[in-house]
Design a protein around this motif. Structure first.
Motif, short mmCIF file in Angstrom:
data_model
loop_
_atom_site.label_atom_id
_atom_site.label_comp_id
_atom_site.label_asym_id
_atom_site.label_seq_id
_atom_site.Cartn_x
_atom_site.Cartn_y
_atom_site.Cartn_z
N GLY A 1 10.78 11.29 3.69
CA GLY A 1 10.49 12.57 2.91
C GLY A 1 9.91 13.63 4.03
N ASP A 2 10.07 14.73 3.54
CA ASP A 2 9.50 15.80 4.40
C ASP A 2 7.99 15.85 4.55
OD1 ASP A 2 9.50 16.48 1.75
OD2 ASP A 2 10.34 18.44 2.15
N GLY A 3 7.42 15.15 3.59
CA GLY A 3 5.97 15.16 3.51
C GLY A 3 5.38 13.88 4.46
N GLY A 4 6.05 12.88 4.37
CA GLY A 4 5.91 11.64 5.04
C GLY A 4 6.28 11.83 6.75
N PHE A 5 7.37 12.57 6.79
CA PHE A 5 7.66 12.80 8.29
C PHE A 5 6.47 13.71 8.98
CE2 PHE A 5 9.19 15.52 11.64
CZ PHE A 5 9.76 14.49 12.34
N LEU B 1 0.72 -1.17 0.06
CA LEU B 1 0.05 0.00 0.08
C LEU B 1 0.81 1.12 0.04
CD1 LEU B 1 -2.89 -0.97 2.38
CD2 LEU B 1 -2.99 -1.05 -0.04
N ALA B 2 2.19 1.18 0.41
CA ALA B 2 3.15 2.26 0.38
C ALA B 2 2.42 3.41 1.23
CB ALA B 2 3.63 2.55 -1.10
N THR B 3 2.33 3.10 2.37
CA THR B 3 1.59 4.21 3.22
C THR B 3 2.48 5.32 3.84
OG1 THR B 3 0.07 2.41 3.80
CG2 THR B 3 -0.28 4.44 5.02
N ASP C 1 14.66 16.78 2.64
CA ASP C 1 13.88 18.09 2.70
C ASP C 1 14.00 18.43 1.18
OD1 ASP C 1 12.99 20.36 2.43
OD2 ASP C 1 14.07 21.22 4.30
N ASN C 2 12.92 18.30 0.36
CA ASN C 2 12.91 18.75 -1.00
C ASN C 2 11.65 19.68 -0.90
OD1 ASN C 2 10.62 16.96 -0.95
ND2 ASN C 2 10.88 15.83 -2.59
N GLY C 3 10.95 20.19 -0.09
CA GLY C 3 10.02 20.91 0.10
C GLY C 3 8.85 20.61 -0.81
N TRP D 1 5.90 17.11 -2.56
CA TRP D 1 5.63 15.79 -2.93
C TRP D 1 6.27 15.33 -4.07
CZ3 TRP D 1 2.61 15.03 1.41
CH2 TRP D 1 1.98 16.06 1.85
N GLY D 2 7.51 14.93 -3.77
CA GLY D 2 8.18 14.55 -5.00
C GLY D 2 7.73 13.57 -5.96
N MET D 3 7.07 12.49 -5.23
CA MET D 3 6.65 11.09 -6.10
C MET D 3 5.38 11.87 -6.73
SD MET D 3 6.67 8.22 -7.07
CE MET D 3 7.24 6.90 -6.22
N ILE D 4 4.54 12.74 -6.28
CA ILE D 4 3.32 13.21 -7.10
C ILE D 4 3.78 14.04 -8.17
CG2 ILE D 4 1.25 14.39 -6.64
CD1 ILE D 4 1.44 11.78 -5.30
C1 LIG Z 1 -1.08 8.02 3.39
C2 LIG Z 1 -0.72 8.37 2.08
N1 LIG Z 1 -1.12 9.43 1.46
C3 LIG Z 1 -0.80 9.69 0.03
C4 LIG Z 1 0.09 8.91 -0.44
C5 LIG Z 1 0.33 9.06 -2.05
N2 LIG Z 1 2.04 9.56 -1.88
C6 LIG Z 1 2.80 8.62 -2.34
S1 LIG Z 1 4.36 9.29 -2.25
C7 LIG Z 1 3.68 10.84 -1.84
C8 LIG Z 1 4.41 12.03 -1.70
C9 LIG Z 1 5.68 11.86 -0.85
O1 LIG Z 1 6.10 13.09 -0.38
P1 LIG Z 1 7.39 13.09 0.46
O2 LIG Z 1 7.34 12.34 1.79
O3 LIG Z 1 7.87 14.54 0.71
O4 LIG Z 1 8.71 12.26 -0.22
P2 LIG Z 1 9.22 12.63 -1.59
O5 LIG Z 1 8.34 11.95 -2.63
O6 LIG Z 1 9.03 14.13 -1.82
O7 LIG Z 1 10.52 12.08 -1.93
C10 LIG Z 1 2.19 10.79 -1.98
C11 LIG Z 1 1.30 11.88 -1.44
C12 LIG Z 1 0.45 7.64 0.11
N3 LIG Z 1 1.42 6.77 -0.42
N4 LIG Z 1 0.09 7.40 1.35
#
Ligand SMILES: Cc1ncc(C[n+]2csc(CCOP(=O)(O)OP(=O)(O)O)c2C)c(N)n1
Length: 368
Positions: A251-255, A224-226, A278-280, A282-285
């Motif tokens: 990632g900064d978003g996940g943290f 599920l890559a949560t 820290d890339n400021g 949602w890199g993957m999106i």
């Molecule tokens: C709970 C949850 N919400 C949304 C997603 C979809 N998603 C996958 S990667 C990602 C962005 C992750 O951003 P970040 O943690 O900053 O890492 P980066 O991709 O920038 O390296 C998102 C929103 C997910 N996998 N899990």
């Protein structure tokens, strides 16, 4: 002689370019079964690759290691996968993102697992060996050892694959590239210590390039890559593996989804390091937007001060300001004990492009 193994034995004996795939189910086996899988690889001499969650079941410093499938196709290892005619899939799990996609004319697959395969568009094995995985591969090794002149047919591709895997390790630019981050983390984390990943773009280089010789030492979620999983899984790893170094890479978003759990880690008096990339945004999106030819939209955000966040939770915090400071900062955090957040600016532009190229070769980059 176990007659039910005959079809699998015949298919492997007839294979011209065989490969072994080690999947996520194998990483949950006991030590004895894992030893039997390692033995199977050694005794047959067939090169192997791992899925993201099967990493380390067979030591990746082996001469037979051909890489990890971080993507489902066109990853480094697929140079070999696409040429193979038989893949022996040990512990494949359909819930993992497919490590390869089956198609007409592609390699035949033997599914060795506790449970029958769930057929999907990507995975429809021609043969199944269902039962105790360790016992199955041990019995197969008894029948195959010394009888496989083609076992190493794909090994000449290994050097090229490993060269691609090694690319970028020494990149000395600022902000730090993801390939260099993996290299530094691998250098500071002793073999057997545990890295947990959150979910984001950096998971691709970690799966590909963080070579490990022990199962469950690169803990990541390829199902599920949560997002938000990195810090909590590091907390549990630290609680269960007292004495081992543990690092969460987020990632900064996940943290920001579960970073409040630093409080729990401090309260439990754990030793763990959280590395925030820290890339400021949602890199993957953003990578997926590029892949689809969409303009960049809504993926940038402003980060809080992660050092102050750590301190507010009773943890320590360091912001890395130069390339040369990254390794010493991680080493000091690991050696210093307690809970320590290290935040570093990263440049992930290479991987944003790569996801685009991989998912949709015809999509035009948006230029965003
Ligand atoms: C709970 C949850 N919400 C949304 C997603 C979809 N998603 C996958 S990667 C990602 C962005 C992750 O951003 P970040 O943690 O900053 O890492 P980066 O991709 O920038 O390296 C998102 C929103 C997910 N996998 N899990």
């Amino acid at each position: 002689m176990i007659k039910t193994l005959d079809p699998a034995v015949e298919m492997i004996l007839a294979a011209k370019r065989p490969m072994i795939m080690v999947g996520g189910a194998a990483s949950r086996l006991n030590q004895h079964s894992i030893a039997q899988i390692r033995d199977f690889v050694q005794r047959t001499g067939i090169p192997f690759f791992a899925t993201q969650m099967g990493k380390g079941v067979v030591a990746e410093d082996s001469d037979l290691y051909m890489g990890t499938a971080a993507l489902s196709e066109r990853d480094h290892v697929h140079v070999a996968v696409d040429k193979s005619d038989v893949i022996i899939a040990v512990g494949h799990e359909t819930c993992e993102k497919p490590p390869f996609i089956m198609s007409e004319g592609g390699p035949k697959v033997i599914h060795i697992a506790h449970q029958p395969a769930t057929f999907t568009q990507a995975y429809s094995p021609q043969l199944e060996v269902i039962g105790d995985i360790g016992a199955s591969v041990a019995a197969l090794a008894d029948r195959l050892e010394g009888k496989l002149p083609n076992a190493g047919a794909l090994l000449p591709l290994r050097e090229g694959i490993l060269a691609l895997i090694g690319e970028g390790a020494d990149e000395k630019s600022w902000p730090v590239t993801l390939d260099h981050v993996v290299h530094v983390v691998r250098k500071v984390m002793p073999e057997g210590s545990i890295v947990t990943l959150d979910n984001g773009l950096y998971k691709i280089p970690f799966a590909r390039k963080y070579r490990t010789n022990h199962p469950n030492t690169l803990l990541l979620d390829n199902t599920l890559a949560t997002m938000g999983a990195g810090v909590p899984s590091a907390i549990v790893a630290a609680m269960l593996n007292l004495g081992l170094w543990v690092m969460a890479v987020c990632g900064d978003g996940g943290f920001q989804m579960t970073g409040q759990e630093l409080m729990t880690a401090v309260e439990q008096k754990l030793d763990l390091v959280v590395l925030i990339l820290d890339n400021g945004g949602w890199g993957m999106i953003e990578a997926k937007q590029i892949a689809k030819g969409f303009p960049k939209f809504g993926v940038d955000f402003r980060n809080p001060d992660f050092v102050k966040w750590a301190e507010a939770c009773g943890a320590k915090g360091t912001r890395v300001e130069t390339l040369d400071d990254l390794m010493p900062a991680l080493e000091a955090a690991l050696k210093g004990g307690g809970v320590h957040v290290v935040a570093v600016p990263v440049d992930d532009s290479k991987y944003k492009r790569l996801v685009g190229e991989f998912r949709s070769p015809k999509a035009k980059p948006s230029g965003a």
